[in-house]
Design a protein around this motif. Sequence first.
Motif, PDB file in Angstrom:
ATOM      1  N   PHE A 205     -25.197 -16.848  24.670  1.00 11.98           N
ATOM      2  CA  PHE A 205     -23.949 -16.382  25.272  1.00 11.98           C
ATOM      3  C   PHE A 205     -24.126 -15.597  26.567  1.00 11.98           C
ATOM      4  O   PHE A 205     -23.387 -15.808  27.525  1.00 11.98           O
ATOM      5  CB  PHE A 205     -23.183 -15.492  24.280  1.00 11.98           C
ATOM      6  CG  PHE A 205     -22.937 -16.133  22.968  1.00 11.98           C
ATOM      7  CD1 PHE A 205     -22.022 -17.156  22.835  1.00 11.98           C
ATOM      8  CD2 PHE A 205     -23.633 -15.722  21.840  1.00 11.98           C
ATOM      9  CE1 PHE A 205     -21.790 -17.751  21.608  1.00 11.98           C
ATOM     10  CE2 PHE A 205     -23.405 -16.303  20.612  1.00 11.98           C
ATOM     11  CZ  PHE A 205     -22.483 -17.327  20.498  1.00 11.98           C
ATOM     12  N   GLY A 206     -25.051 -14.663  26.577  1.00 17.25           N
ATOM     13  CA  GLY A 206     -25.160 -13.705  27.667  1.00 17.25           C
ATOM     14  C   GLY A 206     -25.417 -14.303  29.034  1.00 17.25           C
ATOM     15  O   GLY A 206     -24.807 -13.908  30.026  1.00 17.25           O
ATOM     16  N   TYR A 207     -26.325 -15.266  29.105  1.00 20.59           N
ATOM     17  CA  TYR A 207     -26.657 -15.842  30.402  1.00 20.59           C
ATOM     18  C   TYR A 207     -25.466 -16.588  30.994  1.00 20.59           C
ATOM     19  O   TYR A 207     -25.246 -16.553  32.205  1.00 20.59           O
ATOM     20  CB  TYR A 207     -27.867 -16.765  30.303  1.00 20.59           C
ATOM     21  CG  TYR A 207     -28.378 -17.192  31.654  1.00 20.59           C
ATOM     22  CD1 TYR A 207     -29.003 -16.281  32.492  1.00 20.59           C
ATOM     23  CD2 TYR A 207     -28.221 -18.498  32.090  1.00 20.59           C
ATOM     24  CE1 TYR A 207     -29.471 -16.664  33.738  1.00 20.59           C
ATOM     25  CE2 TYR A 207     -28.692 -18.892  33.338  1.00 20.59           C
ATOM     26  CZ  TYR A 207     -29.311 -17.972  34.152  1.00 20.59           C
ATOM     27  OH  TYR A 207     -29.762 -18.347  35.387  1.00 20.59           O
TER      28      TYR A 207
ATOM     29  N   GLY B 168     -26.274 -27.461  30.918  1.00 22.20           N
ATOM     30  CA  GLY B 168     -26.181 -27.717  32.345  1.00 22.20           C
ATOM     31  C   GLY B 168     -27.443 -27.352  33.098  1.00 22.20           C
ATOM     32  O   GLY B 168     -27.508 -27.485  34.307  1.00 22.20           O
ATOM     33  N   TYR B 169     -28.450 -26.838  32.403  1.00 23.39           N
ATOM     34  CA  TYR B 169     -29.726 -26.501  33.030  1.00 23.39           C
ATOM     35  C   TYR B 169     -30.825 -27.345  32.392  1.00 23.39           C
ATOM     36  O   TYR B 169     -31.610 -26.867  31.586  1.00 23.39           O
ATOM     37  CB  TYR B 169     -30.060 -25.016  32.841  1.00 23.39           C
ATOM     38  CG  TYR B 169     -28.998 -24.095  33.373  1.00 23.39           C
ATOM     39  CD1 TYR B 169     -28.604 -24.150  34.709  1.00 23.39           C
ATOM     40  CD2 TYR B 169     -28.382 -23.173  32.543  1.00 23.39           C
ATOM     41  CE1 TYR B 169     -27.627 -23.295  35.190  1.00 23.39           C
ATOM     42  CE2 TYR B 169     -27.416 -22.317  33.021  1.00 23.39           C
ATOM     43  CZ  TYR B 169     -27.041 -22.383  34.347  1.00 23.39           C
ATOM     44  OH  TYR B 169     -26.081 -21.548  34.816  1.00 23.39           O
TER      45      TYR B 169
ATOM     46  N   SER C 213     -38.485 -29.143  36.253  1.00 26.51           N
ATOM     47  CA  SER C 213     -38.417 -27.876  36.965  1.00 26.51           C
ATOM     48  C   SER C 213     -38.058 -26.788  35.970  1.00 26.51           C
ATOM     49  O   SER C 213     -37.147 -26.952  35.160  1.00 26.51           O
ATOM     50  CB  SER C 213     -37.371 -27.936  38.073  1.00 26.51           C
ATOM     51  OG  SER C 213     -37.180 -26.649  38.609  1.00 26.51           O
ATOM     52  N   SER C 214     -38.737 -25.704  36.041  1.00 25.80           N
ATOM     53  CA  SER C 214     -38.446 -24.598  35.134  1.00 25.80           C
ATOM     54  C   SER C 214     -37.835 -23.426  35.887  1.00 25.80           C
ATOM     55  O   SER C 214     -37.759 -22.331  35.366  1.00 25.80           O
ATOM     56  CB  SER C 214     -39.724 -24.157  34.431  1.00 25.80           C
ATOM     57  OG  SER C 214     -40.679 -23.755  35.386  1.00 25.80           O
ATOM     58  N   TYR C 215     -37.345 -23.646  37.097  1.00 29.42           N
ATOM     59  CA  TYR C 215     -36.808 -22.566  37.906  1.00 29.42           C
ATOM     60  C   TYR C 215     -35.666 -21.841  37.196  1.00 29.42           C
ATOM     61  O   TYR C 215     -35.671 -20.617  37.085  1.00 29.42           O
ATOM     62  CB  TYR C 215     -36.335 -23.086  39.270  1.00 29.42           C
ATOM     63  CG  TYR C 215     -35.641 -22.033  40.091  1.00 29.42           C
ATOM     64  CD1 TYR C 215     -36.388 -21.035  40.712  1.00 29.42           C
ATOM     65  CD2 TYR C 215     -34.257 -21.995  40.206  1.00 29.42           C
ATOM     66  CE1 TYR C 215     -35.769 -20.053  41.444  1.00 29.42           C
ATOM     67  CE2 TYR C 215     -33.630 -21.010  40.932  1.00 29.42           C
ATOM     68  CZ  TYR C 215     -34.390 -20.039  41.552  1.00 29.42           C
ATOM     69  OH  TYR C 215     -33.767 -19.057  42.262  1.00 29.42           O
ATOM     70  N   GLU C 216     -34.671 -22.582  36.730  1.00 29.55           N
ATOM     71  CA  GLU C 216     -33.513 -21.958  36.100  1.00 29.55           C
ATOM     72  C   GLU C 216     -33.912 -21.207  34.830  1.00 29.55           C
ATOM     73  O   GLU C 216     -33.388 -20.142  34.533  1.00 29.55           O
ATOM     74  CB  GLU C 216     -32.451 -23.002  35.782  1.00 29.55           C
ATOM     75  CG  GLU C 216     -31.097 -22.415  35.495  1.00 29.55           C
ATOM     76  CD  GLU C 216     -30.478 -21.705  36.688  1.00 29.55           C
ATOM     77  OE1 GLU C 216     -29.928 -20.603  36.478  1.00 29.55           O
ATOM     78  OE2 GLU C 216     -30.530 -22.225  37.798  1.00 29.55           O
TER      79      GLU C 216
ATOM     80  N   PHE D  17     -35.125 -16.172  31.863  1.00 30.00           N
ATOM     81  CA  PHE D  17     -36.068 -15.276  31.196  1.00 30.00           C
ATOM     82  C   PHE D  17     -36.108 -13.916  31.895  1.00 30.00           C
ATOM     83  O   PHE D  17     -36.159 -12.869  31.247  1.00 30.00           O
ATOM     84  CB  PHE D  17     -37.466 -15.896  31.154  1.00 30.00           C
ATOM     85  CG  PHE D  17     -38.464 -15.049  30.434  1.00 30.00           C
ATOM     86  CD1 PHE D  17     -38.457 -14.969  29.057  1.00 30.00           C
ATOM     87  CD2 PHE D  17     -39.390 -14.306  31.143  1.00 30.00           C
ATOM     88  CE1 PHE D  17     -39.364 -14.164  28.384  1.00 30.00           C
ATOM     89  CE2 PHE D  17     -40.302 -13.502  30.480  1.00 30.00           C
ATOM     90  CZ  PHE D  17     -40.288 -13.429  29.106  1.00 30.00           C
ATOM     91  N   TYR D  18     -36.071 -13.931  33.212  1.00 25.41           N
ATOM     92  CA  TYR D  18     -36.051 -12.698  33.989  1.00 25.41           C
ATOM     93  C   TYR D  18     -34.820 -11.868  33.625  1.00 25.41           C
ATOM     94  O   TYR D  18     -34.915 -10.656  33.386  1.00 25.41           O
ATOM     95  CB  TYR D  18     -36.065 -13.062  35.478  1.00 25.41           C
ATOM     96  CG  TYR D  18     -36.196 -11.906  36.418  1.00 25.41           C
ATOM     97  CD1 TYR D  18     -37.370 -11.167  36.498  1.00 25.41           C
ATOM     98  CD2 TYR D  18     -35.147 -11.567  37.260  1.00 25.41           C
ATOM     99  CE1 TYR D  18     -37.492 -10.112  37.386  1.00 25.41           C
ATOM    100  CE2 TYR D  18     -35.265 -10.516  38.155  1.00 25.41           C
ATOM    101  CZ  TYR D  18     -36.426  -9.795  38.209  1.00 25.41           C
ATOM    102  OH  TYR D  18     -36.550  -8.753  39.090  1.00 25.41           O
ATOM    103  N   ALA D  19     -33.653 -12.511  33.559  1.00 25.32           N
ATOM    104  CA  ALA D  19     -32.425 -11.813  33.181  1.00 25.32           C
ATOM    105  C   ALA D  19     -32.507 -11.315  31.742  1.00 25.32           C
ATOM    106  O   ALA D  19     -32.019 -10.230  31.421  1.00 25.32           O
ATOM    107  CB  ALA D  19     -31.227 -12.737  33.364  1.00 25.32           C
TER     108      ALA D  19
END
Length: 183
Positions: free
Chosen positions: A27-29, A49-50, A61-64, A69-71
Amino acid sequence: SRRVKVKGILLKNISDATISAFLFYLFGYGLQQGKGNSVLGGSGFAAQGYPICNETTRQCSSYEYSIMFYALTFATSTGTIMSGAIAERTKFISYCITSTYLSCWIYPVVSRWIWHKGGWASIYLPSSQRLLGTGVIDYAGSSAVHMTGSLPALFLLPLLGPRKHRFSGDACNVRLPGQNNYS
């Protein structure tokens, strides 16, 4: 005993890293980074969607996911900031509910306001639309993370009162012994 209380605090921190992390993913992201308005995001729940890999080009790609993970690390940090303030004052289930609510609902909304390019308090808005003309300049997460974690604790502390055995009957300060699990 103090040793049992230390183990309880460690269990609370582990629960922050697991329960809150899972629910932030669900939910949070989406509330924080999803498409929506200046207050709430409304897409991207459970990473919808990611995609990890593009079906047509087969490029991965693991950018998103790295941004997610950072968030997530900041979201769980808000819970552990509160944990330190209310240590030894709440039951485990009460703490889990409060921390999860903080990490998965309150933090994503507040951080969207400040960090998202369309957030109502963001510095990324045109200067005429910024909050008080400047927007919120958040140095090292001092507002979005630290204030979001500490303000609930500030409101909870008067309700919870001091730690048990912290003051004697005549309200004199009692020194609590240190804790060392290695001795």
